[in-house]
Write a protein that holds these residues in place. Structure first.
Motif, PDB file in Angstrom:
ATOM      1  N   ILE A 136       4.310 -44.350  17.997  1.00  0.00           N
ATOM      2  CA  ILE A 136       5.015 -43.863  19.174  1.00  0.00           C
ATOM      3  C   ILE A 136       6.508 -44.053  19.027  1.00  0.00           C
ATOM      4  CG2 ILE A 136       5.349 -44.317  21.632  1.00  0.00           C
ATOM      5  CD1 ILE A 136       2.292 -44.769  21.739  1.00  0.00           C
ATOM      6  N   GLY A 137       6.899 -45.189  18.426  1.00  0.00           N
ATOM      7  CA  GLY A 137       8.323 -45.386  18.134  1.00  0.00           C
ATOM      8  C   GLY A 137       8.851 -44.242  17.286  1.00  0.00           C
ATOM      9  N   LEU A 138       8.072 -43.857  16.270  1.00  0.00           N
ATOM     10  CA  LEU A 138       8.515 -42.765  15.403  1.00  0.00           C
ATOM     11  C   LEU A 138       8.538 -41.437  16.140  1.00  0.00           C
ATOM     12  CD1 LEU A 138       6.964 -43.482  11.900  1.00  0.00           C
ATOM     13  CD2 LEU A 138       9.377 -43.432  12.558  1.00  0.00           C
ATOM     14  N   PRO A 173      21.925 -44.224  23.245  1.00  0.00           N
ATOM     15  CA  PRO A 173      21.293 -45.448  23.755  1.00  0.00           C
ATOM     16  C   PRO A 173      19.776 -45.414  23.651  1.00  0.00           C
ATOM     17  CG  PRO A 173      22.982 -44.752  25.274  1.00  0.00           C
ATOM     18  CD  PRO A 173      22.913 -43.705  24.207  1.00  0.00           C
ATOM     19  N   LEU A 174      19.205 -44.210  23.758  1.00  0.00           N
ATOM     20  CA  LEU A 174      17.755 -44.104  23.699  1.00  0.00           C
ATOM     21  C   LEU A 174      17.226 -44.251  22.275  1.00  0.00           C
ATOM     22  CD1 LEU A 174      17.511 -40.879  25.880  1.00  0.00           C
ATOM     23  CD2 LEU A 174      17.100 -43.202  26.649  1.00  0.00           C
ATOM     24  N   TYR A 175      18.142 -44.159  21.322  1.00  0.00           N
ATOM     25  CA  TYR A 175      17.754 -43.873  19.956  1.00  0.00           C
ATOM     26  C   TYR A 175      17.251 -45.112  19.209  1.00  0.00           C
ATOM     27  CZ  TYR A 175      18.194 -40.696  15.951  1.00  0.00           C
ATOM     28  OH  TYR A 175      17.958 -39.851  14.899  1.00  0.00           O
ATOM     29  N   ALA A 176      18.075 -46.166  19.238  1.00  0.00           N
ATOM     30  CA  ALA A 176      17.811 -47.304  18.357  1.00  0.00           C
ATOM     31  C   ALA A 176      16.430 -47.905  18.591  1.00  0.00           C
ATOM     32  CB  ALA A 176      18.906 -48.355  18.558  1.00  0.00           C
ATOM     33  N   VAL A 177      16.010 -47.932  19.865  1.00  0.00           N
ATOM     34  CA  VAL A 177      14.798 -48.686  20.190  1.00  0.00           C
ATOM     35  C   VAL A 177      13.573 -48.163  19.443  1.00  0.00           C
ATOM     36  CG1 VAL A 177      13.289 -49.427  22.041  1.00  0.00           C
ATOM     37  CG2 VAL A 177      15.746 -49.306  22.429  1.00  0.00           C
ATOM     38  N   GLY A 178      13.325 -46.867  19.557  1.00  0.00           N
ATOM     39  CA  GLY A 178      12.108 -46.308  18.971  1.00  0.00           C
ATOM     40  C   GLY A 178      12.061 -46.484  17.469  1.00  0.00           C
ATOM     41  N   VAL A 179      13.157 -46.125  16.802  1.00  0.00           N
ATOM     42  CA  VAL A 179      13.119 -46.127  15.346  1.00  0.00           C
ATOM     43  C   VAL A 179      13.057 -47.561  14.809  1.00  0.00           C
ATOM     44  CG1 VAL A 179      15.613 -45.893  15.153  1.00  0.00           C
ATOM     45  CG2 VAL A 179      14.173 -45.185  13.267  1.00  0.00           C
ATOM     46  N   SER A 181      15.564 -55.732  11.441  1.00  0.00           N
ATOM     47  CA  SER A 181      15.193 -54.572  12.255  1.00  0.00           C
ATOM     48  C   SER A 181      14.847 -55.019  13.660  1.00  0.00           C
ATOM     49  CB  SER A 181      13.971 -53.856  11.663  1.00  0.00           C
ATOM     50  OG  SER A 181      14.225 -53.446  10.353  1.00  0.00           O
ATOM     51  N   GLY A 182      14.097 -56.120  13.725  1.00  0.00           N
ATOM     52  CA  GLY A 182      13.722 -56.645  15.038  1.00  0.00           C
ATOM     53  C   GLY A 182      14.955 -57.023  15.840  1.00  0.00           C
ATOM     54  N   LEU A 183      15.965 -57.556  15.137  1.00  0.00           N
ATOM     55  CA  LEU A 183      17.197 -57.924  15.817  1.00  0.00           C
ATOM     56  C   LEU A 183      17.835 -56.678  16.453  1.00  0.00           C
ATOM     57  CD1 LEU A 183      19.215 -60.292  16.245  1.00  0.00           C
ATOM     58  CD2 LEU A 183      20.463 -59.395  14.265  1.00  0.00           C
ATOM     59  N   VAL A 184      17.935 -55.618  15.643  1.00  0.00           N
ATOM     60  CA  VAL A 184      18.522 -54.392  16.189  1.00  0.00           C
ATOM     61  C   VAL A 184      17.709 -53.913  17.377  1.00  0.00           C
ATOM     62  CG1 VAL A 184      19.240 -52.046  15.689  1.00  0.00           C
ATOM     63  CG2 VAL A 184      19.328 -53.771  13.894  1.00  0.00           C
ATOM     64  N   LEU A 185      16.401 -53.961  17.228  1.00  0.00           N
ATOM     65  CA  LEU A 185      15.509 -53.518  18.306  1.00  0.00           C
ATOM     66  C   LEU A 185      15.803 -54.280  19.591  1.00  0.00           C
ATOM     67  CD1 LEU A 185      12.922 -52.232  19.487  1.00  0.00           C
ATOM     68  CD2 LEU A 185      11.616 -54.021  18.349  1.00  0.00           C
ATOM     69  N   VAL A 186      15.835 -55.611  19.487  1.00  0.00           N
ATOM     70  CA  VAL A 186      16.046 -56.427  20.677  1.00  0.00           C
ATOM     71  C   VAL A 186      17.452 -56.212  21.229  1.00  0.00           C
ATOM     72  CG1 VAL A 186      16.218 -58.795  21.519  1.00  0.00           C
ATOM     73  CG2 VAL A 186      14.334 -58.126  20.018  1.00  0.00           C
ATOM     74  N   VAL A 187      18.428 -56.250  20.323  1.00  0.00           N
ATOM     75  CA  VAL A 187      19.809 -56.055  20.782  1.00  0.00           C
ATOM     76  C   VAL A 187      19.947 -54.698  21.448  1.00  0.00           C
ATOM     77  CG1 VAL A 187      22.169 -55.696  19.983  1.00  0.00           C
ATOM     78  CG2 VAL A 187      20.852 -57.635  19.132  1.00  0.00           C
ATOM     79  N   GLY A 188      19.381 -53.693  20.806  1.00  0.00           N
ATOM     80  CA  GLY A 188      19.469 -52.340  21.373  1.00  0.00           C
ATOM     81  C   GLY A 188      18.805 -52.273  22.731  1.00  0.00           C
ATOM     82  N   ALA A 189      17.589 -52.830  22.834  1.00  0.00           N
ATOM     83  CA  ALA A 189      16.857 -52.730  24.090  1.00  0.00           C
ATOM     84  C   ALA A 189      17.572 -53.494  25.193  1.00  0.00           C
ATOM     85  CB  ALA A 189      15.435 -53.265  23.911  1.00  0.00           C
ATOM     86  N   VAL A 190      18.121 -54.666  24.849  1.00  0.00           N
ATOM     87  CA  VAL A 190      18.756 -55.498  25.878  1.00  0.00           C
ATOM     88  C   VAL A 190      20.105 -54.929  26.281  1.00  0.00           C
ATOM     89  CG1 VAL A 190      19.776 -57.749  26.331  1.00  0.00           C
ATOM     90  CG2 VAL A 190      17.543 -57.584  25.221  1.00  0.00           C
ATOM     91  N   THR A 191      20.972 -54.679  25.282  1.00  0.00           N
ATOM     92  CA  THR A 191      22.349 -54.314  25.632  1.00  0.00           C
ATOM     93  C   THR A 191      22.435 -52.900  26.181  1.00  0.00           C
ATOM     94  OG1 THR A 191      22.782 -53.528  23.398  1.00  0.00           O
ATOM     95  CG2 THR A 191      23.302 -55.831  23.880  1.00  0.00           C
ATOM     96  N   LYS A 192      21.491 -52.055  25.849  1.00  0.00           N
ATOM     97  CA  LYS A 192      21.585 -50.682  26.347  1.00  0.00           C
ATOM     98  C   LYS A 192      20.529 -50.386  27.395  1.00  0.00           C
ATOM     99  CE  LYS A 192      23.416 -48.818  22.119  1.00  0.00           C
ATOM    100  NZ  LYS A 192      23.199 -47.778  21.123  1.00  0.00           N
ATOM    101  N   PHE A 193      19.914 -51.475  27.879  1.00  0.00           N
ATOM    102  CA  PHE A 193      18.812 -51.292  28.815  1.00  0.00           C
ATOM    103  C   PHE A 193      19.228 -50.435  29.996  1.00  0.00           C
ATOM    104  CE2 PHE A 193      15.772 -52.515  32.100  1.00  0.00           C
ATOM    105  CZ  PHE A 193      14.589 -52.431  31.395  1.00  0.00           C
ATOM    106  N   VAL A 194      20.351 -50.831  30.608  1.00  0.00           N
ATOM    107  CA  VAL A 194      20.787 -50.132  31.825  1.00  0.00           C
ATOM    108  C   VAL A 194      21.269 -48.724  31.506  1.00  0.00           C
ATOM    109  CG1 VAL A 194      22.158 -50.406  33.906  1.00  0.00           C
ATOM    110  CG2 VAL A 194      21.546 -52.402  32.560  1.00  0.00           C
ATOM    111  N   TRP A 201      16.079 -48.324  28.873  1.00  0.00           N
ATOM    112  CA  TRP A 201      14.903 -48.687  29.684  1.00  0.00           C
ATOM    113  C   TRP A 201      13.856 -47.567  29.682  1.00  0.00           C
ATOM    114  CZ3 TRP A 201      13.334 -45.773  33.761  1.00  0.00           C
ATOM    115  CH2 TRP A 201      14.256 -44.860  34.282  1.00  0.00           C
ATOM    116  N   VAL A 202      14.326 -46.341  29.583  1.00  0.00           N
ATOM    117  CA  VAL A 202      13.366 -45.227  29.555  1.00  0.00           C
ATOM    118  C   VAL A 202      12.414 -45.413  28.394  1.00  0.00           C
ATOM    119  CG1 VAL A 202      13.118 -42.738  29.287  1.00  0.00           C
ATOM    120  CG2 VAL A 202      15.035 -43.657  30.603  1.00  0.00           C
ATOM    121  N   VAL A 203      13.010 -45.707  27.219  1.00  0.00           N
ATOM    122  CA  VAL A 203      12.192 -45.861  26.024  1.00  0.00           C
ATOM    123  C   VAL A 203      11.351 -47.133  26.126  1.00  0.00           C
ATOM    124  CG1 VAL A 203      12.273 -46.055  23.533  1.00  0.00           C
ATOM    125  CG2 VAL A 203      13.926 -44.627  24.713  1.00  0.00           C
ATOM    126  N   VAL A 204      11.972 -48.194  26.674  1.00  0.00           N
ATOM    127  CA  VAL A 204      11.254 -49.466  26.797  1.00  0.00           C
ATOM    128  C   VAL A 204      10.036 -49.300  27.708  1.00  0.00           C
ATOM    129  CG1 VAL A 204      11.441 -51.829  27.660  1.00  0.00           C
ATOM    130  CG2 VAL A 204      13.293 -50.849  26.298  1.00  0.00           C
TER     131      VAL A 204
END
Lengths: 727, 727
Positions: free
Chosen positions: B227-229, B488-494, B531-544, B548-551
């Motif tokens: 789904i991330g992909l 902002p939506l991008y980093a999380v999924g990939v 990768s996990g770091l980017v994922l978390v950083v991306g999800a947290v810092t760009k959440f608002v 959040w849509v992707v999360v």
């Protein structure tokens, strides 16, 4: 029940010459028949049926005994356990004179959402009513008057204002023409009123414009009159509700921003009331109607006394900047606008069978009273306006201005406004009675879709009622609830019906030749001519302002009605039971069982329980059968053949390879090719279809059956059967 | 053909433990199978089928001879005259090794509008392709590089800009952090790149994140990675097209008002191209990719020489008003935004089977080249930006600014912009290859609806392709084609897919224990951690900002995928052929013909040819049969009984009175009651149904059959058959 289109002539069998319309009624009171969808056959049709039946059983073995008891004995029925227990409900079916009767419980849908919707509907609209509850109310003169007159009398709440609004465009000078135009309109009212007196005398059992025009001028005239009336009813709803709302907002200006909402709420209320099928108790109509009439007379008499005190010197109207030259267009527009004061004058002539005996006599007296009232109210109001120099203005209706001037702002004024609003809502309600009923009559004569024949659970014509709500509500929203912008559309439809109806009467007298037919014809000719004048003037002078919509819609709808009739007529002929004439276009299908030679085709994609059930279903019918598998690739085809052999090869298998991977189209064409080989065969395609239990499951299943059915629909003699498979 | 999810392992039978995914392929090249919808049964299933078949023919008379030739002989077929002649087309069916093959003509719909649509489709998308045309392209290193790298390399067209845009919110001071952040990103690229080298070594036959995560971390991890992909592919299309459009409007500012239109045209073009199923010729990719890479290097080298002339003294960026304090959020956001420069790095590991031999070796070399290129391009561009003091600004992309600064405004700049736009469109095209294919793999493993298995006429997965167009186009319109608001939506999924895939590799090494597995595991663990770091950083810092849509969407879609699998799993079990286990929920239906006891019910509303045909159809099947008539009134019921007697009473008639006038519900309940009486019966309800020839005719007919079928769908053992009646 006020009626516009019933003649109480009882149920005429399908004699479909255009002159004699079929009016399906039940019993003696002229109530409309809930069985109108299922009219009994003619004697000739019965004879053809008997002949067709004679050959039926030839060459057939005896009918196998039925494995069930069709009377659904309540006790003996074994109850399934588990999921299906809730099927068993006491009272679903009762045996009654050899007939099984479906009770209230048999109306409950099975699915939970379906049941919830039904329960909500019954809570709001009331429980279902039995067909035997259809009844016809009889009215005396005094109860009949308010019920039948609300539409007509309420028109004076907006007619004079419409007239003056149109004139005001020509400036103060033009306003001077208001009295002469009003005088012509009074003449018009008298002429049309006398015309309708004659209609009552000629059709003492009642006849609306649709019937009179059809019978005397032919089908097309009847359709045009009916469509004119349909448009009239729609606009009556829109205009009356808008005027009612204006009466409210004139009294309470703070509500003026909620006009559209109030109006839609009003339409909604009237719709729900009509879907409930409430019987209009006389007093519901009597109180607002009589109080409205009384208040208008108070205003007129009081006003005249007041201006009489000043020696009948008219007050000059305020200065107005004319935006238009005073000419034919302006005067014509004012004339046609003012003519809306007399919409509803036709009501009595339709409702004669609803009167107590002597029906025609009572109807005549009622009509006379109504004419006297509308003429005096209209003329009186125009005089008051003239002497007080009133002009229409935004935010307050003319009638409200008159009321304030004559009554001050107190309780009497409040009563005037309240009864004005109420009588206008009642007028809308009258249209809600008439519109679906007229559509019913049209449908009974093939001029409208059959679904308008259908009487709903509450014995009302749901489809017509909802259609009226959608159209009238839509117009109301589009025009933002402004009465005056709807009035241009108004005159054309209603005066078309008046004209055709009166012209039909002229023709009637020429055929009837009863005593005095010449002057009667002359009187109706006068009515027709004056109505026609309003029609033409209205259509021409308001063409640009919006009347063009109606001018275009009427012929378009008439063409539609004729097409509907042509379709149903053709359908009836081709479905007629008649062993001699095979309709040319009918495909090769079997009319008698011995003539049916069957071939069953089972579509199989993979061998699972769904396929096996479809195969078992087909094989157990003991007709020639084979299985059809569509394969996208050689390899898959070989696989499938192996599987088939492993299973036992119990049924011939045909593999059609579809190298382009389409499944439905090759199947369709293959079946078509078989059909071409033996066109007289009846081919039944059997497909297993897994039943989705939830909506989202449907997205996960892509059943072929429905698509195949759609594709093969055009091939005669091919039936697609889906065997539902439950998990 | 660049591939993300193919491992070339051939067609595995339905072994459905979550660890081993099914990859339905055909032939040796790893081409995807057009028969994926029809997978062959396992041996156990075959045995069960053989056992089920054994009882099939017991107690049945011999099968009647078939009345048609199933091979559709072209000559012998009598041709119908009249309306049906156009059925006969030469070449519709050819006999071929005992199989009837449906040719091109068998794909033509019958109806005129249907034919017109098909012809238009074939004109635009090309004629249908045969299943045998499925083939797998093999790539060398030099053709493979551009095809597989367009997604990754094109990312540097927007990655640096995204990084700086995020930083610029912190003002000029924050911009100073650009080089340190870029350095961390280079490290990240190297770590992830090395991680993927290991994946290639571990899965030399190729494996995407879905497979690696499923095999090592279980079904749920596989679904999350997939789904991330999928989200990655959607955003690749939206972001790449938006960036491509920005490259165009930067060069030609007058087009900037048409951004959305240009972008949608681009998406439309890519969609049509992919629906045509064009084979990506290497050179189509080679020219823009190599020219883009070359131009970037020219810009970098030229720029560095220029700033070297000034002694590498950075130009101060223009004054910027920071809108935000410099802190973790800001830096994290910049980091995650910059990380989008490496999306597409996973492409090679999926595509190994598409390489020429030695596949893994060629893939490794290609990956190494790509990593070197992306790192050097990214780092070089960041340096140029730093030394020239460039900042992102509206109306012109950063890359365009760099290009203008380094190349002036002439032809080389135009080439840069053109190749940038082209490589970005190619990146979108790559996503169009991958998205439907991943959905295909998911569908093959029950994680997505089966309709995504379907290969269309052009051997492409139409449903997946169209879904991607709808979603990506929708996003593009909603975000008005602004790249930066989509990132902002991008980093999380990939990075979710990267993380799960690398974590899966760690698990893999712990199981595999090949030489050096410890440092290999450590390397993958490093990649997973970063990768996990980017994922978390991306999800947290760009959440608002939108992440959040992707999360929210990822877990929701994962739950959906599991539900789909649960549904199909349950369906498979309950449809499994197995004479021992009757699924509890399955209704009383017959699996073998001798077990089917039939009852036919013919619904009759009036006696016309339609009813007679339905009656004849039912009667001729020689099973127990009766007619059912629903009547709204006593009187009508009596009428109908008389008609029935006149006809000859050839079939038992049951009249159900429905005093509430509903027809479908009482019929439904009546049939249900019969079903309850004898649940083991197979009840077939037969209804005649007049076929509408035009759409408008449907409004005039209100057939009961479809509503009855819908209502009775939930009752086991009840089949509703409509006999089409042609006029």
């Amino acid at each position: 029940m006020p009626g516009k289109e019933s003649d109480g002539s009882g149920d005429t069998p399908n004699g479909h010459d255009p002159g004699s319309l079929r009016i399906p009624t039940t019993g003696s009171g002229g109530a409309l028949s809930p069985s109108a969808e299922l009219s009994p056959p003619t004697d000739e049709q019965l004879r053809a049926l008997a002949r067709a039946g004679a050959a039926w059983n030839q060459g057939l073995p005896a009918l196998p005994r039925l494995p069930v008891d069709l009377d659904i004995p309540q006790e003996s029925a074994p109850r399934l356990s588990g999921r299906w227990t809730r099927l068993a409900q006491v009272g679903e079916f009762q045996l009654h004179r050899g007939t099984v009767e479906a009770g209230r419980p048999a109306l409950e849908p099975r699915s939970a959402p379906g049941r919830a919707i039904s329960r909500l509907r019954w809570a709001v609209l009331g429980p279902p009513l039995r067909s035997s509850a259809v009844y016809a109310e009889r009215m005396g003169k005094l109860t009949g008057l308010p019920i039948l007159s609300s539409d007509l009398l309420s028109s004076v709440a907006y007619g004079p204002e419409a007239l003056l609004t149109a004139l005001a465009a020509g400036g103060a000078a033009a306003l001077g023409l208001s009295l002469p135009i009003a005088a012509v309109l009074v003449l018009l009212m008298l002429a049309v009123g006398l015309s309708y007196r004659q209609t009552i005398q000629a059709y003492p059992s009642g006849a609306g414009s649709y019937i009179v025009a059809s019978a005397n001028l032919g089908e097309r005239a009847g359709i045009l009159a009916a469509i004119g009336l349909l448009i009239d009813y729609i606009l009556t709803v829109s205009v009356s509700i808008a005027a009612g709302v204006a009466a409210i907002t004139s009294a309470i200006p703070s509500l003026s921003h909620d006009e559209v909402a109030i109006g839609l709420a009003g339409i909604g209320l009237v719709t729900v009331g009509n879907l409930r099928g409430m019987r209009q108790a006389g007093y519901v109509f009597a109180i607002p109607t009589y109080s409205f009439v009384a208040m208008i007379y108070v205003v007129i008499v009081g006003g005249l006394i007041k201006v009489g005190g000043h020696g009948f010197h008219p007050v000059s109207p305020p200065h107005l900047n004319g935006t238009e030259a005073l000419g034919f267009l302006l005067v014509g527009r004012a004339f046609a606008s003012g003519a809306t004061s007399m919409t509803g004058i036709e009501a009595v002539s339709n409702a004669i069978p609803s009167f107590k005996k002597p029906e025609a006599r009572n109807a005549l007296v009622t009509l006379d009273l109504m004419i006297v009232m509308v003429v005096s109210m209209f003329a009186g109001l125009m005089l008051i306006v003239h002497f007080n120099g009133l002009v229409p203005r935004r935010g307050e209706t003319l009638l409200s201005q008159i009321g304030r001037a004559a009554l001050g702002g107190g309780v009497p004024y409040a009563i005037l406004q309240a009864s004005t609003a109420l009588i206008l809502f009642l007028a809308a309600n009258t249209a809600y009675n008439d519109f679906p009923r007229l559509l019913f009559f049209m449908a009974a004569n093939d001029h409208a879709p059959r679904r308008f024949l259908r009487m709903g659970e509450r014995l009302v014509f749901i489809n017509g009622t909802l259609l009226l709500t959608v159209i009238a509500g839509g117009l109301f929203v589009i025009f933002r609830g402004q009465t005056e912008s709807l009035i241009p559309l108004y005159a054309v439809g209603v005066f078309l019906a008046f004209t055709l109806s009166q012209a039909g009467m002229v023709r009637h007298w020429f055929r009837d030749h009863r005593r005095g037919w010449r002057w009667r014809a002359a009187l109706n000719a006068g009515g027709a001519a004056m109505s026609g004048l309003v029609l033409v003037v209205g259509a021409v002078t308001k063409f640009v302002e919006g009347a063009w919509v109606v001018v275009v819609a009427i012929p378009a709808l008439a063409v539609g009605a004729l097409a509907v009739r042509r379709y149903y007529g053709g359908l009836r002929v081709s479905l007629e039971v008649d062993e001699d004439s095979q309709p040319a276009s009918a495909g090769p299908v079997c009319d008698v069982p011995a003539g049916c030679e069957h071939l069953l085709v089972v579509g199989v994609s993979r061998m699972n329980r769904a396929s096996l059930q479809a195969l078992a279903y087909a094989r157990s019918l003991r007709q020639p059968v084979f299985a059809l598998h569509v394969s996208p690739e050689d390899e898959e085809a070989d696989h499938f053949r192996q599987v088939w052999t492993v299973w036992g090869n119990h049924i011939p298998l045909k593999v059609v390879e579809s190298p382009y991977r389409s499944v439905v189209l090759p199947m369709t064409h293959y079946i078509e090719a078989l059909h071409e080989q033996r066109p007289e065969l009846t081919i039944t395609v059997v497909m297993g279809e897994v039943v989705a239990r939830h909506v989202w499951e449907r997205f996960l299943l892509s059943p072929l059956g429905p698509r195949l059915r759609r594709n093969l629909r055009s091939v005669p003699g091919v039936v697609v059967t889906t065997v539902p498979i439950h998990r």
